[in-house]
Design a protein around this motif. Structure first.
Motif, PDB file in Angstrom:
ATOM      1  N   TRP A   1      49.256  33.168  31.115  1.00 36.76           N
ATOM      2  CA  TRP A   1      48.571  34.328  31.676  1.00 36.76           C
ATOM      3  C   TRP A   1      47.125  34.024  32.023  1.00 36.76           C
ATOM      4  O   TRP A   1      46.492  33.200  31.360  1.00 36.76           O
ATOM      5  CB  TRP A   1      48.573  35.458  30.655  1.00 36.76           C
ATOM      6  N   THR A   2      46.599  34.739  33.022  1.00 36.43           N
ATOM      7  CA  THR A   2      45.170  34.742  33.293  1.00 36.43           C
ATOM      8  C   THR A   2      44.686  36.184  33.250  1.00 36.43           C
ATOM      9  O   THR A   2      45.457  37.122  33.489  1.00 36.43           O
ATOM     10  CB  THR A   2      44.826  34.136  34.668  1.00 36.43           C
ATOM     11  N   THR A   3      43.434  36.345  32.918  1.00 35.82           N
ATOM     12  CA  THR A   3      42.829  37.667  32.843  1.00 35.82           C
ATOM     13  C   THR A   3      41.459  37.626  33.498  1.00 35.82           C
ATOM     14  O   THR A   3      40.843  36.560  33.595  1.00 35.82           O
ATOM     15  CB  THR A   3      42.738  38.145  31.374  1.00 35.82           C
ATOM     16  N   THR A   4      40.991  38.755  33.971  1.00 37.30           N
ATOM     17  CA  THR A   4      39.686  38.801  34.631  1.00 37.30           C
ATOM     18  C   THR A   4      38.548  38.959  33.643  1.00 37.30           C
ATOM     19  O   THR A   4      37.389  38.779  34.007  1.00 37.30           O
ATOM     20  CB  THR A   4      39.633  39.952  35.656  1.00 37.30           C
ATOM     21  N   GLU A   5      38.887  39.301  32.401  1.00 35.25           N
ATOM     22  CA  GLU A   5      37.879  39.418  31.345  1.00 35.25           C
ATOM     23  C   GLU A   5      38.550  39.203  29.999  1.00 35.25           C
ATOM     24  O   GLU A   5      39.769  39.227  29.895  1.00 35.25           O
ATOM     25  CB  GLU A   5      37.205  40.792  31.382  1.00 35.25           C
ATOM     26  N   TRP A   6      37.741  38.969  28.976  1.00 37.74           N
ATOM     27  CA  TRP A   6      38.266  38.782  27.613  1.00 37.74           C
ATOM     28  C   TRP A   6      37.406  39.628  26.689  1.00 37.74           C
ATOM     29  O   TRP A   6      36.189  39.453  26.629  1.00 37.74           O
ATOM     30  CB  TRP A   6      38.174  37.315  27.216  1.00 37.74           C
ATOM     31  N   THR A   7      38.046  40.551  25.971  1.00 35.46           N
ATOM     32  CA  THR A   7      37.295  41.418  25.073  1.00 35.46           C
ATOM     33  C   THR A   7      37.954  41.467  23.699  1.00 35.46           C
ATOM     34  O   THR A   7      39.149  41.182  23.565  1.00 35.46           O
ATOM     35  CB  THR A   7      37.213  42.856  25.627  1.00 35.46           C
ATOM     36  N   ASP A   8      37.181  41.860  22.710  1.00 36.26           N
ATOM     37  CA  ASP A   8      37.729  42.055  21.363  1.00 36.26           C
ATOM     38  C   ASP A   8      38.798  43.148  21.367  1.00 36.26           C
ATOM     39  O   ASP A   8      39.782  43.050  20.634  1.00 36.26           O
ATOM     40  CB  ASP A   8      36.614  42.436  20.379  1.00 36.26           C
ATOM     41  N   GLU A   9      38.614  44.158  22.210  1.00 37.87           N
ATOM     42  CA  GLU A   9      39.587  45.243  22.293  1.00 37.87           C
ATOM     43  C   GLU A   9      40.936  44.727  22.810  1.00 37.87           C
ATOM     44  O   GLU A   9      41.994  45.154  22.338  1.00 37.87           O
ATOM     45  CB  GLU A   9      39.063  46.370  23.188  1.00 37.87           C
ATOM     46  N   MET A  10      40.902  43.821  23.780  1.00 33.09           N
ATOM     47  CA  MET A  10      42.142  43.250  24.309  1.00 33.09           C
ATOM     48  C   MET A  10      42.842  42.423  23.242  1.00 33.09           C
ATOM     49  O   MET A  10      44.067  42.492  23.096  1.00 33.09           O
ATOM     50  CB  MET A  10      41.848  42.398  25.547  1.00 33.09           C
ATOM     51  N   GLU A  11      42.086  41.645  22.492  1.00 32.79           N
ATOM     52  CA  GLU A  11      42.676  40.864  21.400  1.00 32.79           C
ATOM     53  C   GLU A  11      43.318  41.789  20.365  1.00 32.79           C
ATOM     54  O   GLU A  11      44.424  41.529  19.894  1.00 32.79           O
ATOM     55  CB  GLU A  11      41.621  39.990  20.719  1.00 32.79           C
ATOM     56  N   ALA A  12      42.635  42.865  20.018  1.00 31.78           N
ATOM     57  CA  ALA A  12      43.171  43.810  19.037  1.00 31.78           C
ATOM     58  C   ALA A  12      44.449  44.464  19.561  1.00 31.78           C
ATOM     59  O   ALA A  12      45.428  44.615  18.810  1.00 31.78           O
ATOM     60  CB  ALA A  12      42.123  44.866  18.697  1.00 31.78           C
TER      61      ALA A  12
ATOM     62  N   SER B   1      55.432  43.683  31.638  1.00 33.59           N
ATOM     63  CA  SER B   1      54.984  44.612  32.673  1.00 33.59           C
ATOM     64  C   SER B   1      54.019  45.651  32.110  1.00 33.59           C
ATOM     65  O   SER B   1      52.985  45.950  32.715  1.00 33.59           O
ATOM     66  CB  SER B   1      56.208  45.290  33.299  1.00 33.59           C
ATOM     67  N   GLU B   2      54.350  46.182  30.938  1.00 29.61           N
ATOM     68  CA  GLU B   2      53.467  47.161  30.301  1.00 29.61           C
ATOM     69  C   GLU B   2      52.113  46.542  29.976  1.00 29.61           C
ATOM     70  O   GLU B   2      51.065  47.145  30.231  1.00 29.61           O
ATOM     71  CB  GLU B   2      54.118  47.709  29.033  1.00 29.61           C
ATOM     72  N   ALA B   3      52.127  45.345  29.420  1.00 24.23           N
ATOM     73  CA  ALA B   3      50.869  44.679  29.064  1.00 24.23           C
ATOM     74  C   ALA B   3      50.015  44.420  30.302  1.00 24.23           C
ATOM     75  O   ALA B   3      48.795  44.646  30.285  1.00 24.23           O
ATOM     76  CB  ALA B   3      51.156  43.372  28.327  1.00 24.23           C
ATOM     77  N   ALA B   4      50.651  43.960  31.392  1.00 24.38           N
ATOM     78  CA  ALA B   4      49.908  43.682  32.623  1.00 24.38           C
ATOM     79  C   ALA B   4      49.355  44.966  33.245  1.00 24.38           C
ATOM     80  O   ALA B   4      48.329  44.930  33.920  1.00 24.38           O
ATOM     81  CB  ALA B   4      50.805  42.947  33.615  1.00 24.38           C
ATOM     82  N   GLY B   5      50.008  46.093  32.995  1.00 25.69           N
ATOM     83  CA  GLY B   5      49.499  47.369  33.483  1.00 25.69           C
ATOM     84  C   GLY B   5      48.382  47.932  32.628  1.00 25.69           C
ATOM     85  O   GLY B   5      47.535  48.681  33.108  1.00 25.69           O
ATOM     86  N   GLU B   6      48.373  47.553  31.364  1.00 27.07           N
ATOM     87  CA  GLU B   6      47.386  48.086  30.425  1.00 27.07           C
ATOM     88  C   GLU B   6      46.111  47.243  30.363  1.00 27.07           C
ATOM     89  O   GLU B   6      45.045  47.757  30.027  1.00 27.07           O
ATOM     90  CB  GLU B   6      48.019  48.174  29.030  1.00 27.07           C
ATOM     91  N   MET B   7      46.219  45.968  30.683  1.00 25.02           N
ATOM     92  CA  MET B   7      45.071  45.062  30.615  1.00 25.02           C
ATOM     93  C   MET B   7      44.950  44.313  31.940  1.00 25.02           C
ATOM     94  O   MET B   7      45.938  44.130  32.649  1.00 25.02           O
ATOM     95  CB  MET B   7      45.250  44.076  29.455  1.00 25.02           C
ATOM     96  N   PRO B   8      43.752  43.829  32.271  1.00 27.26           N
ATOM     97  CA  PRO B   8      43.546  43.143  33.550  1.00 27.26           C
ATOM     98  C   PRO B   8      44.039  41.694  33.509  1.00 27.26           C
ATOM     99  O   PRO B   8      43.262  40.744  33.448  1.00 27.26           O
ATOM    100  CB  PRO B   8      42.031  43.217  33.736  1.00 27.26           C
TER     101      PRO B   8
END
Length: 94
Positions: free
Chosen positions: A9-20, A72-79
């Motif tokens: 996967w790639t993401t446009t940002e990385w945050t503590d909230e995404m990790e949680a 699909s749900e994860a990709a819709g919930e996070m960038p």
């Protein structure tokens, strides 16, 4: 023989909230569909891989429709975007 899948996967940002969210929600969802374990591995500043272990190929194949829905749900919930996915039988390990 156990079976593993790996999604990259790639993401446009990385945050503590995404990790949680990954740790608290998505790992549990993966386990609930039959995985024996799952690891989310940060592979770069904005990239990661999900390595999912199953007891056997039949269990892995039975879970794939639900895994697709989780992805699909994860990709819709996070960038983030899944770049590739693969899987196969484990022939060596500890």
């Amino acid at each position: 023989m156990s079976y593993c899948t790996i999604s990259n996967w790639t993401t446009t940002e990385w945050t503590d909230e995404m990790e949680a969210l990954a740790r608290d929600k998505y790992v549990a969802m993966i386990k609930a569909v039959g995985a024996s374990s799952a690891q989310m591995v940060r592979t770069g500043e904005n990239s990661f891989s999900v390595v999912t272990h199953y007891t056997d190929e039949a269990t892995a194949m039975a879970a794939q429709e639900k895994i697709a829905a989780i992805r699909s749900e994860a990709a819709g919930e996070m960038p983030m975007t899944m770049e590739s996915a693969s899987g196969g039988g484990v022939f060596a390990g500890f």
